[in-house]
Design a protein around this motif. Structure first.
Motif, PDB file in Angstrom:
ATOM      1  N   ILE A   1       0.858  -1.186   0.000  1.00  0.00           N
ATOM      2  CA  ILE A   1       0.000   0.000   0.000  1.00  0.00           C
ATOM      3  C   ILE A   1       0.893   1.235   0.000  1.00  0.00           C
ATOM      4  N   PRO A   2       0.692   2.189  -0.921  1.00  0.00           N
ATOM      5  CA  PRO A   2       1.634   3.307  -1.118  1.00  0.00           C
ATOM      6  C   PRO A   2       2.071   4.032   0.144  1.00  0.00           C
ATOM      7  N   VAL A   3       1.175   4.640   0.894  1.00  0.00           N
ATOM      8  CA  VAL A   3       1.550   5.443   2.050  1.00  0.00           C
ATOM      9  C   VAL A   3       1.697   4.582   3.299  1.00  0.00           C
ATOM     10  N   LEU A   4       0.692   3.751   3.549  1.00  0.00           N
ATOM     11  CA  LEU A   4       0.677   2.919   4.750  1.00  0.00           C
ATOM     12  C   LEU A   4       1.853   1.953   4.774  1.00  0.00           C
ATOM     13  N   GLY A   5       2.255   1.478   3.602  1.00  0.00           N
ATOM     14  CA  GLY A   5       3.352   0.533   3.527  1.00  0.00           C
ATOM     15  C   GLY A   5       4.661   1.128   4.022  1.00  0.00           C
ATOM     16  N   LYS A   6       4.914   2.380   3.634  1.00  0.00           N
ATOM     17  CA  LYS A   6       6.150   3.024   4.060  1.00  0.00           C
ATOM     18  C   LYS A   6       6.118   3.411   5.535  1.00  0.00           C
ATOM     19  N   LEU A   7       4.904   3.669   6.050  1.00  0.00           N
ATOM     20  CA  LEU A   7       4.775   4.037   7.458  1.00  0.00           C
ATOM     21  C   LEU A   7       4.947   2.839   8.380  1.00  0.00           C
ATOM     22  N   LEU A   8       4.421   1.678   8.005  1.00  0.00           N
ATOM     23  CA  LEU A   8       4.343   0.543   8.918  1.00  0.00           C
ATOM     24  C   LEU A   8       5.253  -0.629   8.562  1.00  0.00           C
ATOM     25  N   SER A   9       5.731  -0.698   7.340  1.00  0.00           N
ATOM     26  CA  SER A   9       6.504  -1.863   6.916  1.00  0.00           C
ATOM     27  C   SER A   9       7.928  -1.483   6.528  1.00  0.00           C
ATOM     28  N   GLY A  10       8.815  -2.464   6.655  1.00  0.00           N
ATOM     29  CA  GLY A  10      10.201  -2.263   6.236  1.00  0.00           C
ATOM     30  C   GLY A  10      11.114  -1.691   7.284  1.00  0.00           C
ATOM     31  N   HIS A  11      10.621  -1.493   8.508  1.00  0.00           N
ATOM     32  CA  HIS A  11      11.441  -0.946   9.582  1.00  0.00           C
ATOM     33  C   HIS A  11      12.170  -2.070  10.316  1.00  0.00           C
ATOM     34  N   SER A  12      13.276  -1.718  10.938  1.00  0.00           N
ATOM     35  CA  SER A  12      14.061  -2.699  11.687  1.00  0.00           C
ATOM     36  C   SER A  12      13.235  -3.320  12.802  1.00  0.00           C
ATOM     37  N   LEU A  13      13.509  -4.572  13.096  1.00  0.00           N
ATOM     38  CA  LEU A  13      12.848  -5.258  14.204  1.00  0.00           C
ATOM     39  C   LEU A  13      13.018  -4.483  15.505  1.00  0.00           C
ATOM     40  N   MET A  14      14.155  -3.818  15.674  1.00  0.00           N
ATOM     41  CA  MET A  14      14.421  -3.091  16.912  1.00  0.00           C
ATOM     42  C   MET A  14      13.502  -1.884  17.063  1.00  0.00           C
ATOM     43  N   VAL A  15      13.036  -1.321  15.957  1.00  0.00           N
ATOM     44  CA  VAL A  15      12.071  -0.220  16.039  1.00  0.00           C
ATOM     45  C   VAL A  15      10.796  -0.701  16.700  1.00  0.00           C
ATOM     46  N   TRP A  16      10.320  -1.862  16.282  1.00  0.00           N
ATOM     47  CA  TRP A  16       9.101  -2.419  16.868  1.00  0.00           C
ATOM     48  C   TRP A  16       9.322  -2.831  18.318  1.00  0.00           C
ATOM     49  N   LEU A  17      10.487  -3.390  18.621  1.00  0.00           N
ATOM     50  CA  LEU A  17      10.783  -3.755  20.008  1.00  0.00           C
ATOM     51  C   LEU A  17      10.784  -2.525  20.911  1.00  0.00           C
ATOM     52  N   ALA A  18      11.289  -1.409  20.396  1.00  0.00           N
ATOM     53  CA  ALA A  18      11.314  -0.175  21.183  1.00  0.00           C
ATOM     54  C   ALA A  18       9.895   0.305  21.490  1.00  0.00           C
ATOM     55  N   LEU A  19       9.010   0.232  20.496  1.00  0.00           N
ATOM     56  CA  LEU A  19       7.624   0.658  20.708  1.00  0.00           C
ATOM     57  C   LEU A  19       6.899  -0.287  21.665  1.00  0.00           C
ATOM     58  N   ILE A  20       7.159  -1.590  21.526  1.00  0.00           N
ATOM     59  CA  ILE A  20       6.569  -2.561  22.457  1.00  0.00           C
ATOM     60  C   ILE A  20       7.114  -2.347  23.864  1.00  0.00           C
ATOM     61  N   ALA A  21       8.380  -1.937  23.957  1.00  0.00           N
ATOM     62  CA  ALA A  21       9.002  -1.712  25.266  1.00  0.00           C
ATOM     63  C   ALA A  21       8.299  -0.598  26.036  1.00  0.00           C
ATOM     64  N   VAL A  22       7.730   0.384  25.320  1.00  0.00           N
ATOM     65  CA  VAL A  22       6.983   1.459  25.994  1.00  0.00           C
ATOM     66  C   VAL A  22       5.781   0.875  26.728  1.00  0.00           C
ATOM     67  N   ILE A  23       5.043  -0.007  26.047  1.00  0.00           N
ATOM     68  CA  ILE A  23       3.883  -0.658  26.670  1.00  0.00           C
ATOM     69  C   ILE A  23       4.327  -1.550  27.820  1.00  0.00           C
ATOM     70  N   PHE A  24       5.409  -2.286  27.598  1.00  0.00           N
ATOM     71  CA  PHE A  24       5.934  -3.176  28.642  1.00  0.00           C
ATOM     72  C   PHE A  24       6.303  -2.391  29.898  1.00  0.00           C
ATOM     73  N   CYS A  25       6.975  -1.260  29.723  1.00  0.00           N
ATOM     74  CA  CYS A  25       7.390  -0.454  30.875  1.00  0.00           C
ATOM     75  C   CYS A  25       6.185   0.165  31.580  1.00  0.00           C
ATOM     76  N   MET A  26       5.172   0.571  30.819  1.00  0.00           N
ATOM     77  CA  MET A  26       3.953   1.104  31.431  1.00  0.00           C
ATOM     78  C   MET A  26       3.321   0.067  32.349  1.00  0.00           C
ATOM     79  N   LEU A  27       3.209  -1.155  31.854  1.00  0.00           N
ATOM     80  CA  LEU A  27       2.587  -2.222  32.642  1.00  0.00           C
ATOM     81  C   LEU A  27       3.456  -2.586  33.840  1.00  0.00           C
ATOM     82  N   MET A  28       4.767  -2.672  33.634  1.00  0.00           N
ATOM     83  CA  MET A  28       5.655  -3.087  34.720  1.00  0.00           C
ATOM     84  C   MET A  28       5.709  -2.053  35.834  1.00  0.00           C
TER      85      MET A  28
END
Length: 312
Positions: free
Chosen positions: A143-170
């Protein structure tokens, strides 16, 4: 020049670069947040990231595995954090002094090891290194715009965003988080209630080491495929500023990281845009000027809050 820069913004290149620069700041700032909440502020994030970046690429190039390289970087960072804890908690050395020592040690140690092991002075770039992979989401990446926003990023980018939720809960939804905050706010009272203050502070420093280790691994095996002398370039100190601005909240840390990541992204885009009339020295000042402005804002906000409490 401005037309070329605007085209990079419109085709979402700015967003991609922003996520790249935001990730190490966010990860290390989350680690700094946890230790700061426990009352053992870790200002050695810069040195920890350097050590983990070197350990990651050394093990990653030797084993051919980015997983082992990342784990080695995290392990090295955690070990150093336990050393900081031994000196500051056990031997009662000022934690600020211990943090400065880690920053100085990290810079000198990585240069020494790079020279001794690889015979390199400025950088080490192994051949055939397997980087931390990118995450391509099926269907969405087309998908033209959504693809560049959500796909193709390093795994560590997603881990960092998940880490925000993890730290909130912890921090705010677990008994361990209650102990963390209790130890940081009133250690003597926490001790009287049977909370193991020293153990909690050691664990907080260990969490700090985990996140700083992930940030360092991303620098050498995600953003690049090499280790460069002092490659953190002040990222750890930017993370410390984010910790102050984050208001002891992982979501605040995320917004602060986006702010500083955006400043670094704009700096990079302006520098790489042909025909820029602005001297490169002024462009390189952008992230640090933003840091000063943000810290002034934080100080003014804190002063107004104290005045409001005093008047109330």
């Amino acid at each position: 020049m401005w037309q070329a820069l605007w085209s990079q913004i419109m085709d979402l290149t700015l967003v991609v670069v922003l996520l790249r620069f935001m990730t190490p700041i966010l990860l290390s700032a989350l680690g700094g947040l946890i230790s700061e909440i426990a009352g053992v502020i870790n200002i050695g994030l810069e040195g920890l990231m350097l050590i983990s970046a070197f350990a990651s690429i050394a093990v990653g190039s030797a084993t051919g595995s980015w997983v082992l390289g990342t784990l080695a970087g995290v392990a090295a960072s955690v070990i150093i954090c336990y050393g900081m804890g031994f000196f500051s908690i056990k031997l009662k050395v000022d934690i600020i002094i211990a943090g400065f020592a880690v920053n100085i040690f990290g810079s000198g140690f990585t240069i020494f090891m790079m020279s001794r092991i690889y015979g390199a002075a400025g950088n080490y770039s192994p051949s055939g290194l397997k980087n931390i992979p990118a995450v391509n989401i099926p269907f969405i990446q087309q998908i033209p715009v959504l693809g560049k926003l959500l796909s193709g990023h390093s795994l560590m980018v997603w881990l960092a965003l998940i880490a925000v939720i993890f730290c909130m809960l912890m921090i705010y939804r677990t008994p361990y988080g209650v102990h963390l905050r209790s130890v940081g706010e009133a250690p003597e009272a926490a001790k009287s209630l049977g909370i193991p203050v020293n153990r909690i502070q050691y664990s907080a420093l260990a969490w700090s080491g985990v996140f700083a280790g992930l940030a360092g691994a991303y620098l050498s095996m995600g953003m690049t495929s090499m280790f460069v002398k002092d490659m953190t370039a002040g990222t750890g100190f930017l993370a410390l500023a984010v910790v102050l601005l984050g208001n002891r909240n992982p979501v605040g840390i995320l917004f602060g990281s986006v702010l500083f990541g955006l400043a670094s992204a704009v700096t990079t885009l302006v520098q790489t845009t042909p025909g820029s009339p602005i001297p490169s020295q002024f462009i390189q000042m952008i992230p640090y000027v933003v840091t000063i402005i943000a810290l002034v804002f934080f100080a003014v906000r804190k002063k107004r809050r104290r005045m409001a409490l005093a008047q109330g």
